[in-house]
Design a protein around this motif. Structure first.
Motif, PDB file in Angstrom:
ATOM      1  N   LYS A  19       0.819  -1.211   0.000  1.00  0.00           N
ATOM      2  CA  LYS A  19       0.000   0.000   0.000  1.00  0.00           C
ATOM      3  C   LYS A  19       0.854   1.264   0.000  1.00  0.00           C
ATOM      4  N   ASP A  32       2.547   2.722  -4.167  1.00  0.00           N
ATOM      5  CA  ASP A  32       1.953   3.564  -5.209  1.00  0.00           C
ATOM      6  C   ASP A  32       0.602   4.060  -4.733  1.00  0.00           C
ATOM      7  N   THR A  33       0.064   5.052  -5.435  1.00  0.00           N
ATOM      8  CA  THR A  33      -1.269   5.561  -5.099  1.00  0.00           C
ATOM      9  C   THR A  33      -2.367   4.714  -5.728  1.00  0.00           C
ATOM     10  N   LYS A  34      -2.016   3.898  -6.721  1.00  0.00           N
ATOM     11  CA  LYS A  34      -3.009   3.035  -7.359  1.00  0.00           C
ATOM     12  C   LYS A  34      -2.989   1.649  -6.728  1.00  0.00           C
ATOM     13  N   PHE A  35      -4.065   0.907  -6.969  1.00  0.00           N
ATOM     14  CA  PHE A  35      -4.161  -0.447  -6.433  1.00  0.00           C
ATOM     15  C   PHE A  35      -3.176  -1.354  -7.161  1.00  0.00           C
ATOM     16  N   ILE A  36      -2.451  -2.163  -6.386  1.00  0.00           N
ATOM     17  CA  ILE A  36      -1.477  -3.098  -6.956  1.00  0.00           C
ATOM     18  C   ILE A  36      -1.911  -4.521  -6.642  1.00  0.00           C
ATOM     19  N   ARG A  58       4.680   5.919  -1.774  1.00  0.00           N
ATOM     20  CA  ARG A  58       3.331   6.429  -2.048  1.00  0.00           C
ATOM     21  C   ARG A  58       3.264   7.954  -1.900  1.00  0.00           C
ATOM     22  N   ASN A 117       1.911  13.403  -8.472  1.00  0.00           N
ATOM     23  CA  ASN A 117       0.604  13.476  -9.131  1.00  0.00           C
ATOM     24  C   ASN A 117      -0.019  14.854  -8.978  1.00  0.00           C
ATOM     25  N   ARG A 136      -8.587  13.403 -13.593  1.00  0.00           N
ATOM     26  CA  ARG A 136      -8.113  12.215 -12.876  1.00  0.00           C
ATOM     27  C   ARG A 136      -7.041  11.471 -13.651  1.00  0.00           C
ATOM     28  N   SER A 137      -7.245  11.294 -14.938  1.00  0.00           N
ATOM     29  CA  SER A 137      -6.289  10.532 -15.756  1.00  0.00           C
ATOM     30  C   SER A 137      -5.256  11.419 -16.442  1.00  0.00           C
TER      31      SER A 137
END
Length: 419
Positions: free
Chosen positions: A113, A116-120, A151, A158, A228-229
């Motif tokens: 966790k 990264d900020t994204k789910f792995i 993170r 980001n 967001r993207s």
């Protein structure tokens, strides 16, 4: 002899053997430095900082690498819970933890966790790559030295990227990019490193246009800024003059020549100019009721009449049948409201009866205008004659209303009056 394991000394090479060096540490005894623990090749008389790692019987063993490890750990301890970062290479992923090589044999670990900020789900995409990390604390697990965090760095990057993105792009801006990918749904432009998706419907005003080639340059207008993207969505065709402007002088009742470019269940699409089609609805193909367009082929030249035009919606309504004399005019010369006429049944449906009047005009008598329709329907036959009364003539829309029920009622009234 005092216990010197863990102490650091500067030793001088006094002997070079096949797999190791013998160093004089200046404390009354020599020590062995294997080639594996040496960081560089040494010669007799060279000096090196070493740490005593262990002893076996009367032999002490030292390591140059251990000194580098000790000093790196001491340096990293000063960075715990600060904003300073350290580079590390990801060497493994197991039990929701990444293993990190920080150099000189120093190990770190990152809980999934904190990577990264994204789910792995799977960690393969990170393996053997180098990243910056923050040092959280000394590790509690014996085979690792520090617990790390990436993170927070990613989140900060980001936010900075988002701020830069939002400062550069706004709705309605005109941008220029290079096509880097062409897919069935559209193309992706590279706009100064930012991806801009152009849907296929927004590439050209022409329905059958091919996708642009990769490497070609285009200007586009931004229609969506996806915060967001950090991507854009845009339109190329909105910067191109619409071909419908070629139809600016067309008026209702104009007669034009065109080419059939498409057939559908509801009519013919006729190209009047390049990129400008008009629709001949199936009801405007012929005065005779038909759903069969086999008489027309794609590519066939046809003459049409404009019956409506909407410049705002870029739509043109066309007619083929209105180039021919209207059967209604012939009917109108021979018929008035209240007349009794004989019609030919051509089709029977749940809603009524389709009939032909005077050999070339078609209309439908709805079931409410047919006397006791549910009972007499089984007796009706195609090409049978039906006596009806004309109840309405709509000259503007060229329509006639007929009633079998009124005819029957009049028959009863005549019968009653004669009794």
């Amino acid at each position: 002899m005092k216990n010197v394991v863990g102490s650091i000394y500067t030793g001088e090479v006094v002997l070079k053997e096949q797999n190791s060096y013998l160093l004089d540490l200046g404390i009354g005894f020599d020590a062995i430095l294997t080639f594996e623990e040496a960081e560089r090749e040494l010669e007799i008389g060279d000096e090196a900082d070493v740490i005593v790692t262990h002893f076996n019987k009367d032999d002490y063993y030292v390591s140059m690498r251990g000194v580098s490890r000790r000093r790196l750990i001491e340096d990293l301890e000063k960075l715990v819970d600060t904003d300073e970062t350290i580079k590390g290479r990801v060497t493994g992923f197991r039990n929701k933890r990444f293993s990190i090589d920080l150099g000189s044999g120093v190990k770190g670990s990152v809980y999934v966790k904190n990577m990264d900020t994204k789910f792995i789900n799977e960690g393969d995409e990170y393996l053997n790559k180098e990243y910056d990390f923050k040092i959280m604390k000394r590790a509690t697990r014996g085979f690792e030295d520090f617990e790390l965090n990436r993170r927070d760095l990613v989140a900060q990057e980001n936010e900075e990227a988002k701020a830069d993105f939002l400062s550069k792009f706004n709705l309605g801006d005109e941008v220029e990019g290079v096509v880097v990918e062409a897919i069935n749904a559209g193309v992706i432009l590279d706009v100064d490193g930012t991806k801009c998706f152009i849907p296929r419907s927004e590439i050209s005003h022409l329905r059958s246009s091919a996708l642009p080639e990769v490497g070609s340059k285009f200007k586009a207008v931004i229609e969506e800024v996806q915060e967001r993207s950090l991507r854009l969505k845009g339109s190329i065709k909105k910067l191109i003059e619409h071909p419908f402007k070629q139809a600016k002088d067309i008026k209702v009742d104009d007669k034009l020549n065109g080419k059939v470019v498409r057939k559908s269940d509801y009519g013919l699409f006729v190209e009047l100019f390049e990129g400008v089609d008009g629709l001949v609805h199936i009801s405007e193909v012929s005065y005779e009721h038909t759903k069969n367009l086999d008489a027309f082929e794609v590519g066939q030249e046809v003459e049409v009449k404009v019956i409506n035009i909407d410049h705002d919606k870029h739509k043109i309504g066309l007619s083929i049948k209105k180039l021919q004399p209207s059967p209604y005019q012939y009917l109108r010369e021979k018929t008035n409201v209240g007349d009794t006429i004989s019609v030919l049944i051509k089709r029977i449906t749940e809603n009524g009866v389709r009939v032909m009047v005077f050999d070339n005009f078609y209309t439908t008598i709805i079931n409410e205008d047919i006397y006791d329709f549910s009972k007499i329907k089984p007796t009706l036959r195609i090409n049978d004659r039906l006596e009806v009364i004309v109840t309405e003539l709509d000259d503007e829309n060229e329509k006639i209303s007929l009633s079998n029920e009124e005819f029957v009622k009049q028959g009863y009234e005549l019968l009653e009056s004669s009794i």
